[in-house]
Design a protein around this motif. Sequence first.
Motif, PDB file in Angstrom:
ATOM      1  N   UNK A 205      37.900  70.865 123.608  1.00 41.59           N
ATOM      2  CA  UNK A 205      36.872  69.838 123.826  1.00 41.59           C
ATOM      3  C   UNK A 205      37.549  68.476 123.853  1.00 41.59           C
ATOM      4  N   UNK A 206      36.903  67.553 124.533  1.00 39.14           N
ATOM      5  CA  UNK A 206      37.448  66.198 124.670  1.00 39.14           C
ATOM      6  C   UNK A 206      36.435  65.209 124.102  1.00 39.14           C
ATOM      7  N   UNK A 207      36.911  64.328 123.228  1.00 36.37           N
ATOM      8  CA  UNK A 207      36.012  63.285 122.705  1.00 36.37           C
ATOM      9  C   UNK A 207      36.028  62.099 123.650  1.00 36.37           C
ATOM     10  N   UNK A 208      34.838  61.729 124.123  1.00 35.37           N
ATOM     11  CA  UNK A 208      34.683  60.516 124.935  1.00 35.37           C
ATOM     12  C   UNK A 208      33.717  59.603 124.185  1.00 35.37           C
ATOM     13  N   UNK A 209      33.906  58.315 124.289  1.00 37.71           N
ATOM     14  CA  UNK A 209      32.978  57.385 123.625  1.00 37.71           C
ATOM     15  C   UNK A 209      32.378  56.440 124.659  1.00 37.71           C
ATOM     16  N   UNK A 210      31.062  56.217 124.578  1.00 36.06           N
ATOM     17  CA  UNK A 210      30.482  55.156 125.403  1.00 36.06           C
ATOM     18  C   UNK A 210      30.064  54.016 124.493  1.00 36.06           C
ATOM     19  N   UNK A 211      30.050  52.794 125.067  1.00 31.87           N
ATOM     20  CA  UNK A 211      29.700  51.610 124.272  1.00 31.87           C
ATOM     21  C   UNK A 211      30.937  50.836 123.836  1.00 31.87           C
ATOM     22  N   UNK A 212      32.103  51.205 124.369  1.00 33.07           N
ATOM     23  CA  UNK A 212      33.337  50.502 123.997  1.00 33.07           C
ATOM     24  C   UNK A 212      33.439  49.191 124.792  1.00 33.07           C
ATOM     25  N   UNK A 213      34.181  48.200 124.271  1.00 31.94           N
ATOM     26  CA  UNK A 213      34.334  46.947 125.007  1.00 31.94           C
ATOM     27  C   UNK A 213      34.992  47.192 126.368  1.00 31.94           C
ATOM     28  N   UNK A 214      34.505  46.491 127.399  1.00 32.47           N
ATOM     29  CA  UNK A 214      35.108  46.602 128.736  1.00 32.47           C
ATOM     30  C   UNK A 214      34.553  47.755 129.551  1.00 32.47           C
ATOM     31  N   UNK A 215      33.753  48.621 128.950  1.00 29.45           N
ATOM     32  CA  UNK A 215      33.206  49.743 129.717  1.00 29.45           C
ATOM     33  C   UNK A 215      32.019  49.292 130.565  1.00 29.45           C
ATOM     34  N   UNK A 216      31.843  49.943 131.703  1.00 27.49           N
ATOM     35  CA  UNK A 216      30.653  49.725 132.518  1.00 27.49           C
ATOM     36  C   UNK A 216      30.253  51.096 133.063  1.00 27.49           C
ATOM     37  N   UNK A 217      29.114  51.142 133.704  1.00 27.70           N
ATOM     38  CA  UNK A 217      28.677  52.416 134.262  1.00 27.70           C
ATOM     39  C   UNK A 217      29.726  52.946 135.242  1.00 27.70           C
ATOM     40  N   UNK A 218      30.334  52.007 135.998  1.00 27.37           N
ATOM     41  CA  UNK A 218      31.331  52.414 137.000  1.00 27.37           C
ATOM     42  C   UNK A 218      32.579  53.010 136.338  1.00 27.37           C
ATOM     43  N   UNK A 219      33.096  52.319 135.292  1.00 25.29           N
ATOM     44  CA  UNK A 219      34.313  52.842 134.644  1.00 25.29           C
ATOM     45  C   UNK A 219      33.996  54.176 133.978  1.00 25.29           C
ATOM     46  N   UNK A 220      32.778  54.285 133.443  1.00 28.71           N
ATOM     47  CA  UNK A 220      32.376  55.518 132.748  1.00 28.71           C
ATOM     48  C   UNK A 220      32.284  56.682 133.735  1.00 28.71           C
ATOM     49  N   UNK A 221      31.737  56.402 134.930  1.00 32.24           N
ATOM     50  CA  UNK A 221      31.639  57.465 135.945  1.00 32.24           C
ATOM     51  C   UNK A 221      33.035  57.964 136.309  1.00 32.24           C
ATOM     52  N   UNK A 222      33.993  57.013 136.412  1.00 33.33           N
ATOM     53  CA  UNK A 222      35.366  57.393 136.750  1.00 33.33           C
ATOM     54  C   UNK A 222      35.969  58.261 135.638  1.00 33.33           C
ATOM     55  N   UNK A 223      35.678  57.877 134.392  1.00 29.20           N
ATOM     56  CA  UNK A 223      36.164  58.646 133.241  1.00 29.20           C
ATOM     57  C   UNK A 223      35.691  60.080 133.290  1.00 29.20           C
ATOM     58  N   UNK A 224      34.404  60.244 133.537  1.00 30.18           N
ATOM     59  CA  UNK A 224      33.825  61.585 133.551  1.00 30.18           C
ATOM     60  C   UNK A 224      34.494  62.395 134.665  1.00 30.18           C
ATOM     61  N   UNK A 225      34.726  61.765 135.819  1.00 30.19           N
ATOM     62  CA  UNK A 225      35.406  62.443 136.930  1.00 30.19           C
ATOM     63  C   UNK A 225      36.796  62.879 136.520  1.00 30.19           C
ATOM     64  N   UNK A 226      37.533  61.993 135.829  1.00 26.87           N
ATOM     65  CA  UNK A 226      38.906  62.324 135.422  1.00 26.87           C
ATOM     66  C   UNK A 226      38.907  63.415 134.378  1.00 26.87           C
ATOM     67  N   UNK A 227      37.940  63.368 133.432  1.00 23.59           N
ATOM     68  CA  UNK A 227      37.907  64.397 132.389  1.00 23.59           C
ATOM     69  C   UNK A 227      37.657  65.737 133.038  1.00 23.59           C
TER      70      UNK A 227
END
Length: 232
Positions: A205-227
Amino acid sequence: MNTELFNLLKKYDVAGPRYTSYPTAPAWTADVTEVDYKNSLAALEDGDLLSLYLHIPFCENLCHFCGCMKMITTKHEVSAEYTLEIIKEIERVAALLNPNTQVNQLHFGGGSPNFLQPQELKKIVDTIRSLFKFTEDAEIAIEMHPRTSTKEFCDMVARLGFNRISLGLQDLDPKVQKLINRHQTFEMTRDMVELLRNLGLKSFNFDLIYGLPGQSLETWKKDIGSSHRTTS
Ligand SMILES: C[S@@+](CC[C@H](N)C(=O)[O-])C[C@H]1O[C@@H](n2cnc3c(N)ncnc32)[C@H](O)[C@@H]1O
Ligand code: SF4
């Protein structure tokens, strides 16, 4: 959104205690005594199943968001003494428990359990295996930080029969990583997963966190794609 999903989101959209210890912190009121603790352990009956949690608090670097109980140090010698103490605690707890119970979950959390030397991890697991019975399908899990886990540590994890790996990922965007003081490339995590898979590990399993400084919906979508790429 379908009703089932909506109800599920509503059910879990509440503040809860931190999940990383059990019983969770609010269960430990000032009137819980050593005797209560010992009596609770002694009350387990034949056939009861156990979940054991071991906390290894050390990390080499501080991630700014971290809410875990951790100690930041690069002095690896501290884990030798901690290993001796944790073994004493395992022996104390085992002596209080009904011997006809069985472990069906063992979890090493932290901190970063991979801070231990491979031989220290072995000593702890050997002690647990000598004092507790395990169910055949027991889940044996460990949290690991991909940036600080060595090949020798991964080899030992596989040798000792761990069957579930929990990897801290948090966010892959370099700008976010700079802000949270956690530098971990996609390749670092991918290589570690490949190494562990080649050693026979199948469950991750991979721990991901949302609500971190500098995050946006766009960066988060990219993260999910990479994971997703990491796990495919
Ligand atoms: C002990 S760490 C995992 C292993 C290793 N130390 C690492 O960071 O890769 C446990 C997980 O708790 C989560 N966590 C830590 N602090 C948090 C916080 N303040 N809020 C939500 N999740 C948090 C992170 O996702 C982290 O991966
Ligand atoms: S490595 Fe894990 S436990 Fe350590 S400070 Fe970072 S998030 Fe917290």
